[in-house]
Scaffold this motif. Sequence first.
Motif, PDB file in Angstrom:
ATOM      1  N   MET A  72       0.837  -1.373   0.416  1.00 56.69           N
ATOM      2  CA  MET A  72      -0.185   0.297   0.028  1.00 56.69           C
ATOM      3  C   MET A  72       0.812   1.213   0.262  1.00 56.69           C
ATOM      4  SD  MET A  72      -2.714   1.512   2.584  1.00 56.69           S
ATOM      5  CE  MET A  72      -3.361  -0.586   3.230  1.00 56.69           C
ATOM      6  N   ILE A  73       1.520   1.473  -1.089  1.00 54.14           N
ATOM      7  CA  ILE A  73       2.662   3.170  -1.342  1.00 54.14           C
ATOM      8  C   ILE A  73       1.540   3.936  -1.238  1.00 54.14           C
ATOM      9  CG2 ILE A  73       4.585   3.230  -1.945  1.00 54.14           C
ATOM     10  CD1 ILE A  73       5.319   1.343  -0.686  1.00 54.14           C
ATOM     11  N   ALA A  74       1.903   4.794  -0.713  1.00 59.22           N
ATOM     12  CA  ALA A  74       1.601   6.104  -1.340  1.00 59.22           C
ATOM     13  C   ALA A  74       2.134   6.390  -2.433  1.00 59.22           C
ATOM     14  CB  ALA A  74       1.176   6.857   0.010  1.00 59.22           C
ATOM     15  N   PRO A  75       0.996   7.643  -3.080  1.00 62.88           N
ATOM     16  CA  PRO A  75       1.491   7.896  -4.688  1.00 62.88           C
ATOM     17  C   PRO A  75       2.727   9.177  -3.917  1.00 62.88           C
ATOM     18  CG  PRO A  75      -0.931   8.317  -4.819  1.00 62.88           C
ATOM     19  CD  PRO A  75      -0.239   7.177  -3.221  1.00 62.88           C
ATOM     20  N   LEU A  76       2.517   9.960  -2.652  1.00 62.41           N
ATOM     21  CA  LEU A  76       3.193  10.442  -1.977  1.00 62.41           C
ATOM     22  C   LEU A  76       4.569  10.305  -2.356  1.00 62.41           C
ATOM     23  CD1 LEU A  76       3.418  13.342  -0.827  1.00 62.41           C
ATOM     24  CD2 LEU A  76       2.579  12.489   1.183  1.00 62.41           C
ATOM     25  N   THR A  77       4.924   8.941  -1.525  1.00 61.42           N
ATOM     26  CA  THR A  77       5.978   7.981  -1.058  1.00 61.42           C
ATOM     27  C   THR A  77       6.451   8.472  -2.603  1.00 61.42           C
ATOM     28  OG1 THR A  77       5.034   6.457   0.604  1.00 61.42           O
ATOM     29  CG2 THR A  77       7.187   5.854  -0.108  1.00 61.42           C
ATOM     30  N   THR A  78       6.812   8.097  -3.999  1.00 64.39           N
ATOM     31  CA  THR A  78       7.168   7.903  -5.328  1.00 64.39           C
ATOM     32  C   THR A  78       7.637   9.435  -5.779  1.00 64.39           C
ATOM     33  OG1 THR A  78       5.486   5.650  -5.260  1.00 64.39           O
ATOM     34  CG2 THR A  78       7.131   7.504  -7.326  1.00 64.39           C
ATOM     35  N   ALA A  79       6.703  10.580  -5.160  1.00 67.49           N
ATOM     36  CA  ALA A  79       6.349  11.861  -5.458  1.00 67.49           C
ATOM     37  C   ALA A  79       7.711  12.264  -5.183  1.00 67.49           C
ATOM     38  CB  ALA A  79       5.709  12.606  -5.876  1.00 67.49           C
ATOM     39  N   VAL A  80       8.256  12.131  -4.642  1.00 63.86           N
ATOM     40  CA  VAL A  80       9.394  12.847  -2.739  1.00 63.86           C
ATOM     41  C   VAL A  80      10.442  12.096  -2.770  1.00 63.86           C
ATOM     42  CG1 VAL A  80       7.390  14.479  -1.961  1.00 63.86           C
ATOM     43  CG2 VAL A  80       8.071  12.113  -0.672  1.00 63.86           C
ATOM     44  N   ARG A  81      10.122  10.737  -3.743  1.00 65.20           N
ATOM     45  CA  ARG A  81      11.716  10.133  -2.485  1.00 65.20           C
ATOM     46  C   ARG A  81      12.787  10.857  -3.075  1.00 65.20           C
ATOM     47  NH1 ARG A  81      10.173   4.565  -4.502  1.00 65.20           N
ATOM     48  NH2 ARG A  81       8.833   4.067  -2.738  1.00 65.20           N
ATOM     49  N   ASP A  82      13.121  11.680  -4.303  1.00 63.58           N
ATOM     50  CA  ASP A  82      14.524  12.053  -4.462  1.00 63.58           C
ATOM     51  C   ASP A  82      14.337  13.509  -4.377  1.00 63.58           C
ATOM     52  OD1 ASP A  82      15.259  10.059  -6.040  1.00 63.58           O
ATOM     53  OD2 ASP A  82      14.664  10.485  -8.038  1.00 63.58           O
ATOM     54  N   GLN A  83      13.677  13.936  -3.513  1.00 67.32           N
ATOM     55  CA  GLN A  83      13.096  14.843  -2.199  1.00 67.32           C
ATOM     56  C   GLN A  83      14.123  15.348  -1.566  1.00 67.32           C
ATOM     57  OE1 GLN A  83       9.326  16.612  -2.769  1.00 67.32           O
ATOM     58  NE2 GLN A  83      10.014  18.090  -0.543  1.00 67.32           N
ATOM     59  N   PRO A  84      15.193  16.737  -1.071  1.00 67.14           N
ATOM     60  CA  PRO A  84      15.602  16.515   0.123  1.00 67.14           C
ATOM     61  C   PRO A  84      15.432  16.339   1.264  1.00 67.14           C
ATOM     62  CG  PRO A  84      16.191  18.228  -1.459  1.00 67.14           C
ATOM     63  CD  PRO A  84      15.501  17.711  -2.119  1.00 67.14           C
ATOM     64  N   LEU A  85      16.226  16.642   1.880  1.00 67.03           N
ATOM     65  CA  LEU A  85      15.474  16.082   3.774  1.00 67.03           C
ATOM     66  C   LEU A  85      14.822  17.823   3.457  1.00 67.03           C
ATOM     67  CD1 LEU A  85      17.509  13.982   5.032  1.00 67.03           C
ATOM     68  CD2 LEU A  85      15.463  13.377   4.793  1.00 67.03           C
ATOM     69  N   PRO A  86      14.586  17.942   4.823  1.00 61.82           N
ATOM     70  CA  PRO A  86      14.481  19.234   5.196  1.00 61.82           C
ATOM     71  C   PRO A  86      16.017  19.744   6.268  1.00 61.82           C
ATOM     72  CG  PRO A  86      12.066  17.824   6.226  1.00 61.82           C
ATOM     73  CD  PRO A  86      13.405  16.964   5.443  1.00 61.82           C
ATOM     74  N   GLU A  87      15.751  21.204   5.161  1.00 62.86           N
ATOM     75  CA  GLU A  87      16.467  21.834   6.517  1.00 62.86           C
ATOM     76  C   GLU A  87      16.760  21.593   8.113  1.00 62.86           C
ATOM     77  OE1 GLU A  87      19.191  25.577   6.332  1.00 62.86           O
ATOM     78  OE2 GLU A  87      18.354  25.357   4.775  1.00 62.86           O
ATOM     79  N   ILE A  88      17.993  21.666   8.596  1.00 62.08           N
ATOM     80  CA  ILE A  88      17.744  21.425   9.784  1.00 62.08           C
ATOM     81  C   ILE A  88      18.178  22.557  10.174  1.00 62.08           C
ATOM     82  CG2 ILE A  88      18.507  20.869  12.044  1.00 62.08           C
ATOM     83  CD1 ILE A  88      17.531  17.934  10.478  1.00 62.08           C
ATOM     84  N   ALA A  89      17.010  23.083  11.370  1.00 68.36           N
ATOM     85  CA  ALA A  89      17.899  25.210  11.422  1.00 68.36           C
ATOM     86  C   ALA A  89      17.244  25.524  12.750  1.00 68.36           C
ATOM     87  CB  ALA A  89      16.017  25.485  10.732  1.00 68.36           C
ATOM     88  N   GLU A  90      16.181  26.083  13.477  1.00 69.77           N
ATOM     89  CA  GLU A  90      16.546  26.687  14.891  1.00 69.77           C
ATOM     90  C   GLU A  90      15.815  25.127  15.725  1.00 69.77           C
ATOM     91  OE1 GLU A  90      12.180  28.198  13.114  1.00 69.77           O
ATOM     92  OE2 GLU A  90      14.320  27.313  12.667  1.00 69.77           O
ATOM     93  N   THR A  91      15.657  26.035  16.992  1.00 71.54           N
ATOM     94  CA  THR A  91      15.101  25.075  18.187  1.00 71.54           C
ATOM     95  C   THR A  91      14.167  25.144  18.181  1.00 71.54           C
ATOM     96  OG1 THR A  91      16.953  25.274  19.249  1.00 71.54           O
ATOM     97  CG2 THR A  91      15.095  23.950  20.466  1.00 71.54           C
ATOM     98  N   VAL A  92      12.729  24.167  18.058  1.00 67.61           N
ATOM     99  CA  VAL A  92      11.354  24.565  17.683  1.00 67.61           C
ATOM    100  C   VAL A  92      11.023  23.623  19.599  1.00 67.61           C
ATOM    101  CG1 VAL A  92      10.550  25.034  15.874  1.00 67.61           C
ATOM    102  CG2 VAL A  92      11.273  22.097  17.223  1.00 67.61           C
ATOM    103  N   ILE A  93      11.658  23.038  20.155  1.00 69.69           N
ATOM    104  CA  ILE A  93      11.866  22.417  21.290  1.00 69.69           C
ATOM    105  C   ILE A  93      12.604  22.301  22.607  1.00 69.69           C
ATOM    106  CG2 ILE A  93      10.288  20.233  22.310  1.00 69.69           C
ATOM    107  CD1 ILE A  93       9.247  19.226  20.206  1.00 69.69           C
ATOM    108  N   GLU A  94      12.371  22.792  23.458  1.00 70.93           N
ATOM    109  CA  GLU A  94      13.534  23.326  24.565  1.00 70.93           C
ATOM    110  C   GLU A  94      12.763  22.694  25.484  1.00 70.93           C
ATOM    111  OE1 GLU A  94      15.717  26.672  26.060  1.00 70.93           O
ATOM    112  OE2 GLU A  94      15.828  27.341  24.212  1.00 70.93           O
ATOM    113  N   VAL A  95      13.541  21.988  26.405  1.00 74.88           N
ATOM    114  CA  VAL A  95      13.001  21.418  27.585  1.00 74.88           C
ATOM    115  C   VAL A  95      13.998  21.512  28.439  1.00 74.88           C
ATOM    116  CG1 VAL A  95      12.163  19.574  28.677  1.00 74.88           C
ATOM    117  CG2 VAL A  95      11.033  19.409  27.238  1.00 74.88           C
TER     118      VAL A  95
END
Length: 296
Positions: free
Chosen positions: A1-24
């Motif tokens: 059950m592969i979502a079409p989205l999986t195929t569409a973004v397979r070669d898309q880069p990972l999101p850039e790691i940026a600012e801290t959003v959770i701080e405990v």
Amino acid sequence: MIAPLTTAVRDQPLPEIAETVIEVRNLTKRYGRNIVHQHLDFDVRRGEIVSIVGGSGSGKTTLMRQILGLERPTSGSIKVFGEDMSELDKDEARLMRVRSGMLFQQGALFSSLSVFDNIAQPLRELGKVPEDLLRDIVMLKLEMVGLPCKHASKMPAALSGGMVKRVGIARAIALEPELLFLDEPTAGLDPQASDEFVELISALHRALGLTVVMVTHDLDTMVALSTRVAVIADRKVIVAAPVEQVAGFDHPFIREYFLGLRGRLALQGLSPERRAKLPPEALEPASEAIPLRTAP
């Protein structure tokens, strides 16, 4: 059950790691005399997938629930998007919830509501979405998680375990959140369904630029998805780093969890570049009887 989205973004880069959003910071959580967390520190940066692991009773889900505002810490501070969770008024807390989505263990769908109404529930809580637009949004979310629209009218009892989790994810992303929380996302799934669900999470991470916090005990899921792994032991986060670095941290739980046979099998599924950073113990021969999933 592969979502079409999986195929569409397979070669898309990972999101850039940026600012801290959770701080405990300096978090302590007690239930009566039972101390679950003591002086715990934990951070998550935008664009990461951070897995929280630890032994039974270590407080993994309890930490997630406190970050979500479902439980209050005994002491210490939790900031999400720079806002102290203990200082939010009712409207601010509601807005913060809109920015986060949650997949509870086993999906936690409303058994008396159809698939459509389960996914629509967060949108209806807003009270501002016209029904025709609401229908389009629900059908889009179903498509994104790889479920045909014909399933919209079904009741949760008629779905497989994997389908329930996909509907749970569709509901979690209904409001286009920035943060996605996952509690044991692949628990109870067979190996193929688990692999497909991991691919779906990876695709949503890329497509939506999500920041993901995941509680899991599944080594394959953790190795395949995580940019960092946070290990809870001794009532605090003892290390938070990429898994190949965590595996070399000297602690009894880490040696047992990561360097046992099952842990070595999972770690040896890393890419060659990441395997080169593992401690020698992790590279000791392991049985090839269990198929390995290759991590990015």
